[in-house]
Design a protein around this motif. Sequence first.
Motif, mmCIF file in Angstrom:
data_model
loop_
_atom_site.group_PDB
_atom_site.id
_atom_site.type_symbol
_atom_site.label_atom_id
_atom_site.label_comp_id
_atom_site.label_asym_id
_atom_site.label_seq_id
_atom_site.Cartn_x
_atom_site.Cartn_y
_atom_site.Cartn_z
ATOM 1 N N ILE A 124 -14.902 -8.483 -13.686
ATOM 2 C CA ILE A 124 -14.620 -9.766 -13.062
ATOM 3 C C ILE A 124 -14.524 -10.823 -14.162
ATOM 4 N N PRO A 125 -13.858 -11.944 -13.870
ATOM 5 C CA PRO A 125 -13.186 -12.258 -12.617
ATOM 6 C C PRO A 125 -11.754 -11.727 -12.588
ATOM 7 N N VAL A 126 -11.276 -11.601 -11.377
ATOM 8 C CA VAL A 126 -9.858 -11.345 -11.143
ATOM 9 C C VAL A 126 -9.390 -12.394 -10.147
ATOM 10 N N MET A 127 -8.274 -13.021 -10.434
ATOM 11 C CA MET A 127 -7.662 -13.922 -9.460
ATOM 12 C C MET A 127 -6.411 -13.248 -8.924
ATOM 13 N N ILE A 128 -6.324 -13.186 -7.609
ATOM 14 C CA ILE A 128 -5.152 -12.614 -6.959
ATOM 15 C C ILE A 128 -4.347 -13.763 -6.361
ATOM 16 N N HIS A 129 -3.109 -13.912 -6.817
ATOM 17 C CA HIS A 129 -2.241 -14.985 -6.335
ATOM 18 C C HIS A 129 -1.000 -14.367 -5.720
ATOM 19 N N LYS A 130 -0.854 -14.576 -4.413
ATOM 20 C CA LYS A 130 0.269 -13.997 -3.660
ATOM 21 C C LYS A 130 0.342 -12.481 -3.868
ATOM 22 N N GLY A 131 -0.838 -11.860 -3.891
ATOM 23 C CA GLY A 131 -0.912 -10.413 -3.999
ATOM 24 C C GLY A 131 -0.867 -9.863 -5.415
ATOM 25 N N LYS A 132 -0.650 -10.743 -6.415
ATOM 26 C CA LYS A 132 -0.547 -10.285 -7.803
ATOM 27 C C LYS A 132 -1.824 -10.638 -8.576
ATOM 28 N N PRO A 133 -2.421 -9.669 -9.280
ATOM 29 C CA PRO A 133 -3.672 -9.933 -9.992
ATOM 30 C C PRO A 133 -3.459 -10.548 -11.375
ATOM 31 N N ILE A 134 -4.354 -11.468 -11.733
ATOM 32 C CA ILE A 134 -4.420 -12.015 -13.085
ATOM 33 C C ILE A 134 -5.852 -11.804 -13.559
ATOM 34 N N CYS A 135 -6.012 -11.198 -14.738
ATOM 35 C CA CYS A 135 -7.335 -10.857 -15.260
ATOM 36 C C CYS A 135 -7.637 -11.635 -16.536
ATOM 37 N N GLU A 136 -8.920 -11.676 -16.880
ATOM 38 C CA GLU A 136 -9.452 -12.361 -18.055
ATOM 39 C C GLU A 136 -9.444 -13.884 -17.811
ATOM 40 N N SER A 137 -10.634 -14.479 -17.876
ATOM 41 C CA SER A 137 -10.810 -15.849 -17.386
ATOM 42 C C SER A 137 -9.978 -16.889 -18.121
ATOM 43 N N LEU A 138 -9.871 -16.813 -19.439
ATOM 44 C CA LEU A 138 -9.067 -17.812 -20.156
ATOM 45 C C LEU A 138 -7.590 -17.680 -19.817
ATOM 46 N N ILE A 139 -7.140 -16.450 -19.638
ATOM 47 C CA ILE A 139 -5.752 -16.223 -19.229
ATOM 48 C C ILE A 139 -5.530 -16.780 -17.820
ATOM 49 N N ILE A 140 -6.534 -16.598 -16.964
ATOM 50 C CA ILE A 140 -6.432 -17.130 -15.598
ATOM 51 C C ILE A 140 -6.348 -18.660 -15.619
ATOM 52 N N VAL A 141 -7.162 -19.301 -16.441
ATOM 53 C CA VAL A 141 -7.129 -20.775 -16.522
ATOM 54 C C VAL A 141 -5.760 -21.245 -17.000
ATOM 55 N N GLN A 142 -5.198 -20.565 -17.997
ATOM 56 C CA GLN A 142 -3.849 -20.922 -18.459
ATOM 57 C C GLN A 142 -2.821 -20.724 -17.346
ATOM 58 N N TYR A 143 -2.965 -19.651 -16.601
ATOM 59 C CA TYR A 143 -2.057 -19.380 -15.479
ATOM 60 C C TYR A 143 -2.144 -20.491 -14.436
ATOM 61 N N ILE A 144 -3.356 -20.910 -14.136
ATOM 62 C CA ILE A 144 -3.560 -21.996 -13.160
ATOM 63 C C ILE A 144 -2.875 -23.266 -13.650
ATOM 64 N N HIS A 145 -3.044 -23.576 -14.925
ATOM 65 C CA HIS A 145 -2.425 -24.771 -15.509
ATOM 66 C C HIS A 145 -0.903 -24.714 -15.393
ATOM 67 N N GLU A 146 -0.336 -23.558 -15.668
ATOM 68 C CA GLU A 146 1.125 -23.436 -15.694
ATOM 69 C C GLU A 146 1.734 -23.267 -14.306
ATOM 70 N N THR A 147 0.965 -22.734 -13.376
ATOM 71 C CA THR A 147 1.497 -22.484 -12.027
ATOM 72 C C THR A 147 1.454 -23.738 -11.162
ATOM 73 N N TRP A 148 0.352 -24.467 -11.231
ATOM 74 C CA TRP A 148 0.196 -25.694 -10.452
ATOM 75 C C TRP A 148 0.293 -26.895 -11.387
ATOM 76 N N LYS A 149 1.529 -27.294 -11.645
ATOM 77 C CA LYS A 149 1.775 -28.327 -12.654
ATOM 78 C C LYS A 149 1.384 -29.722 -12.179
ATOM 79 N N ASP A 150 1.358 -29.919 -10.867
ATOM 80 C CA ASP A 150 0.949 -31.224 -10.350
ATOM 81 C C ASP A 150 -0.565 -31.373 -10.500
ATOM 82 N N GLY A 151 -1.009 -32.599 -10.498
ATOM 83 C CA GLY A 151 -2.452 -32.833 -10.547
ATOM 84 C C GLY A 151 -2.975 -32.830 -11.968
#
Length: 223
Positions: A57-84
């Motif tokens: 852990i952790p694993v984040m599943i977004h629309k059925g697709k997994p993203i692993c490793e927490s720093l990679i997940i944080v970068q993914y969150i930043h790039e996916t939700w550009k607003d805010g």
Amino acid sequence: MSSTESEVVVIGSWGSMYASRVRIALAEKSIGYEFIEEDLSDKSPLLLKHNPIYKKIPVMIHKGKPICESLIIVQYIHETWKDGYPLLPSDPYLKSQAAFWADYIDKHIYSGAKKFLMSKGEEKQKGVEEFLGYLKVLESELGEKPYFNGESFGFVDIALICYYSHIIAFGKIGNFSVEKDTPKLFAWATQCLKRESVSKALADPNKIYESLIEFRKRNGIED
């Protein structure tokens, strides 16, 4: 709610600093999610399915697709939700520096603490001094800034603050104080904890301490 019904699912554990890291990032972006508590002593088919390589852990599943490793997940969150709220700076150099310090944190904080958590006597004290050295390097990088990125809470802050409850617990075992030994980091952490995203994501330091004491006992390490 099942993982197929929720757009964002986080598989984690109450005491995982890395799961806290993901929860902080999602909260900063105001993204709702389902949290699934993982039993690390009996890993679920869901975890093994979505992180078959590391089974961690952790694993984040977004629309059925997994993203692993927490720093990679944080970068993914930043790039996916550009607003805010931006989690990473837009400048390539500043982004590279943020990645460097986040990597430094993950290479040294937990592994450094483990050295004295798994020892006693002189070896334990040597480990504590080495661990405090890592914290002081980070304190030096922070300097007089309110956050590592300057005036705004961001990637490096998320990378480090997720360890804070554990660092408090480490201090009880290692007989050191963040407030006394690294006062600038203490002031920074106090500022971070004013953010709801942080205060709601971090585990209770007392519970972490109790679990670490049990861990030491199981491994035959008692002062």
